[in-house]
Design an enzyme around this catalytic site. Structure first.
Site, mmCIF file in Angstrom:
data_model
loop_
_atom_site.group_PDB
_atom_site.id
_atom_site.type_symbol
_atom_site.label_atom_id
_atom_site.label_comp_id
_atom_site.label_asym_id
_atom_site.label_seq_id
_atom_site.Cartn_x
_atom_site.Cartn_y
_atom_site.Cartn_z
ATOM 1 N N SER A 29 0.812 -1.225 0.000
ATOM 2 C CA SER A 29 0.000 0.000 0.000
ATOM 3 C C SER A 29 0.842 1.270 0.000
ATOM 4 O O SER A 29 0.293 2.374 0.092
ATOM 5 C CB SER A 29 -0.918 0.005 1.231
ATOM 6 O OG SER A 29 -0.155 -0.074 2.426
ATOM 7 N N ASN A 116 -2.295 -2.008 13.703
ATOM 8 C CA ASN A 116 -3.749 -1.820 13.682
ATOM 9 C C ASN A 116 -4.156 -0.500 14.322
ATOM 10 O O ASN A 116 -4.949 0.267 13.768
ATOM 11 C CB ASN A 116 -4.445 -2.980 14.391
ATOM 12 C CG ASN A 116 -4.266 -4.299 13.658
ATOM 13 O OD1 ASN A 116 -3.655 -4.341 12.587
ATOM 14 N ND2 ASN A 116 -4.779 -5.367 14.234
ATOM 15 N N HIS A 162 -38.896 24.101 -11.359
ATOM 16 C CA HIS A 162 -38.946 23.242 -12.545
ATOM 17 C C HIS A 162 -38.200 23.883 -13.718
ATOM 18 O O HIS A 162 -38.497 23.598 -14.883
ATOM 19 C CB HIS A 162 -40.398 22.942 -12.959
ATOM 20 C CG HIS A 162 -41.237 22.425 -11.843
ATOM 21 N ND1 HIS A 162 -41.255 21.102 -11.455
ATOM 22 C CD2 HIS A 162 -42.086 23.063 -10.987
ATOM 23 C CE1 HIS A 162 -42.078 20.941 -10.441
ATOM 24 N NE2 HIS A 162 -42.594 22.118 -10.123
ATOM 25 N N LYS A 289 -16.266 29.210 -29.645
ATOM 26 C CA LYS A 289 -16.724 28.639 -28.381
ATOM 27 C C LYS A 289 -15.936 29.139 -27.175
ATOM 28 O O LYS A 289 -14.722 29.302 -27.213
ATOM 29 C CB LYS A 289 -16.632 27.104 -28.421
ATOM 30 C CG LYS A 289 -17.537 26.436 -29.423
ATOM 31 C CD LYS A 289 -19.003 26.596 -29.082
ATOM 32 C CE LYS A 289 -19.379 25.843 -27.824
ATOM 33 N NZ LYS A 289 -19.236 24.398 -27.961
ATOM 34 N N ASN A 291 -16.200 27.579 -23.420
ATOM 35 C CA ASN A 291 -16.859 26.513 -22.666
ATOM 36 C C ASN A 291 -16.576 26.624 -21.168
ATOM 37 O O ASN A 291 -15.418 26.796 -20.771
ATOM 38 C CB ASN A 291 -16.375 25.149 -23.164
ATOM 39 C CG ASN A 291 -16.670 24.925 -24.630
ATOM 40 O OD1 ASN A 291 -17.713 25.340 -25.124
ATOM 41 N ND2 ASN A 291 -15.750 24.283 -25.330
ATOM 42 N N GLU A 296 -18.320 22.422 -15.474
ATOM 43 C CA GLU A 296 -18.744 21.098 -15.914
ATOM 44 C C GLU A 296 -18.001 19.999 -15.155
ATOM 45 O O GLU A 296 -18.582 18.960 -14.811
ATOM 46 C CB GLU A 296 -18.517 20.963 -17.414
ATOM 47 C CG GLU A 296 -19.473 21.810 -18.244
ATOM 48 C CD GLU A 296 -19.138 21.818 -19.727
ATOM 49 O OE1 GLU A 296 -19.926 22.388 -20.490
ATOM 50 O OE2 GLU A 296 -18.086 21.263 -20.107
ATOM 51 N N TYR A 323 -9.910 -6.132 13.015
ATOM 52 C CA TYR A 323 -9.223 -5.610 11.842
ATOM 53 C C TYR A 323 -9.062 -6.698 10.796
ATOM 54 O O TYR A 323 -8.829 -7.869 11.113
ATOM 55 C CB TYR A 323 -7.839 -5.064 12.222
ATOM 56 C CG TYR A 323 -7.087 -4.464 11.054
ATOM 57 C CD1 TYR A 323 -7.311 -3.146 10.671
ATOM 58 C CD2 TYR A 323 -6.184 -5.221 10.306
ATOM 59 C CE1 TYR A 323 -6.650 -2.595 9.583
ATOM 60 C CE2 TYR A 323 -5.517 -4.683 9.221
ATOM 61 C CZ TYR A 323 -5.752 -3.367 8.857
ATOM 62 O OH TYR A 323 -5.101 -2.832 7.779
ATOM 63 N N LYS A 331 -8.456 3.711 1.887
ATOM 64 C CA LYS A 331 -7.595 4.875 1.688
ATOM 65 C C LYS A 331 -7.690 5.497 0.304
ATOM 66 O O LYS A 331 -7.850 6.716 0.172
ATOM 67 C CB LYS A 331 -6.149 4.507 2.019
ATOM 68 C CG LYS A 331 -5.967 4.252 3.507
ATOM 69 C CD LYS A 331 -4.684 3.553 3.828
ATOM 70 C CE LYS A 331 -4.724 3.047 5.242
ATOM 71 N NZ LYS A 331 -5.818 2.063 5.478
#
Length: 468
Positions: A29, A116, A162, A289, A291, A296, A323, A331
């Protein structure tokens, strides 16, 4: 099958065979938990200070260990530390380097603790730290929204339900709605921080330790309110991760709603808001354009942030106490969600700070709709004492006639209005005024500019700690 001959201090004298490569790789890890190095060293320093105070190890050994931990901190901070995949995780990497520096004395550091409780501690310290960072970042976004709300406190725009024009509001009132949402986000995170502030260190593997440790001392050193009361719970608890991610998800939804409105408002069909070149991107084929990619992506990343909670809940849902190594899977989604939430907050802050409202387009959109219809219905209720539902029906007829004649409500002649209902007289034209409608909504929390100004003053006190 390929096997690794890597150093493996955890297997030690118990194992004969070299670990399989695939098992070693899935078990490793360090690529993602290396970011916990500050918390890991801080926890180790607190632990060794307590071991010395309790005379579990000598002052001399404690001094040597603490000094070496400080040197390791400097190495990692400067980028000269050599992280080894063969050592599995951040704990063993630091412990191995400690052993390289001071020999067998390094082994005394792990007295009375386990990986642990060590990882539970590291995650709590990290989560607690990022909660504080997110709170300050949300506070900055609130400050920016409040400043823009102050600037546009009297700017008329249509309020929507709406996504249809409903009633006139001010742009400042609209922005202040997000200040309130973010305020709730901050309180949720603060609540989670209070609950998580219990120290797992000293729970050891799952049952505590036979050594005479002082968990109150390590709690005080590390800024915890108290030690975790149950050793089993202390090492298996990841509620604090899920709770913060749930709060992060709700916050991301709020940011996404604002982002979607910004996307809509910047279209040529609305043109309510202008974003500068610094806040937009271009097209590879269409030179005209501009954007709103930032907004977004804030919207797009929300799903990613929301999914982190689900991932961790699924990992934990069938786990017996205490554990299991599958808890390692908390993580990556946690780190990813927090990183992306903070990026979304920063991007939203930049957009709001620099946007410009097209006040003319907003006001024009108000006059192009029938947003004073409710005011007319309210007038009928006040003047004739008729039930609101009756007034609602009558004004619906007025709106239908205005649609047929392609005009606004205030453009209808009085004789036509009186054909619909005899109670209408010249006073209705004052009621149908957009500005009168706006100023009339002066109930607490309403959109009248005077109330928006009050909301701004109160919000600066509540959320920013300012008196004005």
């Amino acid at each position: 099958m390929t096997k690794t001959a890597a150093i493996d201090s955890m297997r030690g004298g118990r194992f004969v065979d070299v670990i399989e490569d695939a098992v070693a790789r899935i078990n490793t890890s360090i690529d993602f938990d290396r970011r916990l190095w500050r918390e890991d060293i801080a926890g180790s320093k607190a632990h060794v200070e307590m071991l010395v105070a309790q005379r579990i190890i000598t002052k001399e050994d404690g001094y040597v260990i603490e000094r070496a931990l400080g040197e390791i901190w400097s190495e990692i901070d400067s980028g000269t530390f050599n992280f080894l995949h063969s050592l599995e995780d951040i704990h063993l990497n630091i412990e191995h380097r400690l052993h390289e520096k001071i020999g067998d004395t390094a082994g005394r550091l792990h007295t009375g603790r386990s990986r642990n409780d060590q990882i539970a501690l590291d995650m709590k310290l990290w989560i607690r730290g990022v909660v504080d960072l997110i709170d300050s970042e949300l506070k900055e976004l609130q400050a920016v929204l409040i400043e823009r709300a102050d600037q546009y406190a009297e700017t008329i725009m249509p309020g929507f339900t709406h996504l249809q024009p409903a009633q006139p509001i001010t742009f400042g009132h609209h922005l202040m709605a997000y200040v309130e949402m973010l305020g709730r986000d901050r309180t949720r995170l603060a609540d989670a921080r209070r609950r998580m502030n219990e120290n797992p260190l000293g729970a050891a593997a799952l049952a505590g330790t036979q050594f005479p440790i002082d968990r109150q001392m390590t709690s005080a050193i590390l800024g915890f309110d108290r030690p975790a009361a149950n050793s089993l719970d202390a090492v298996s608890d990841r509620d604090f991760v899920m709770e913060v991610l749930a709060s992060a998800g709700i916050c991301a939804v709020h940011l996404s709603r604002l982002a979607e409105e910004l996307i809509i408002w910047t279209t040529s069909q609305f043109s309510f808001v202008h974003l500068s070149d610094s806040l937009t991107t271009g097209s590879s084929i269409m030179p005209q354009k501009k954007n709103p990619d930032g907004a977004e992506l804030v919207k797009g990343k929300t799903g990613r942030i929301l999914s982190a909670f689900t991932i961790i809940a699924i990992v934990l849902k069938g786990m017996p106490l205490s554990y299991g190594k599958d808890m390692q899977e908390d993580k990556e989604p946690c780190f990813d969600a927090i990183d992306n939430l903070r990026l979304c907050i920063a991007c939203t802050t930049s957009i709001v700070r620099n946007l410009q409202a097209n006040q003319e387009a907003m006001r024009k959109a108000v006059f192009a709709s029938f947003v004073t219809a409710t005011d007319l219905a309210d007038w009928l209720v006040r003047e004739t004492k008729m039930p609101f539902r009756n007034a609602h029906y009558i004004v619906g007829q007025v709106v239908r006639v205005a649609e047929e004649k392609c005009c606004g409500l205030a453009d209808l002649p009085l004789d036509l209005l009186r054909k619909i209902h005899h109670a209408f007289d010249e006073r209705v034209y004052k009621i149908l005024s957009i500005d009168a409608s706006l100023n009339a909504r002066s109930s607490y929390g309403g959109t009248a500019p005077v109330r928006v100004r009050e909301q701004i003053i109160e919000a600066r006190k509540r959320f920013l700690g300012r008196s004005c």
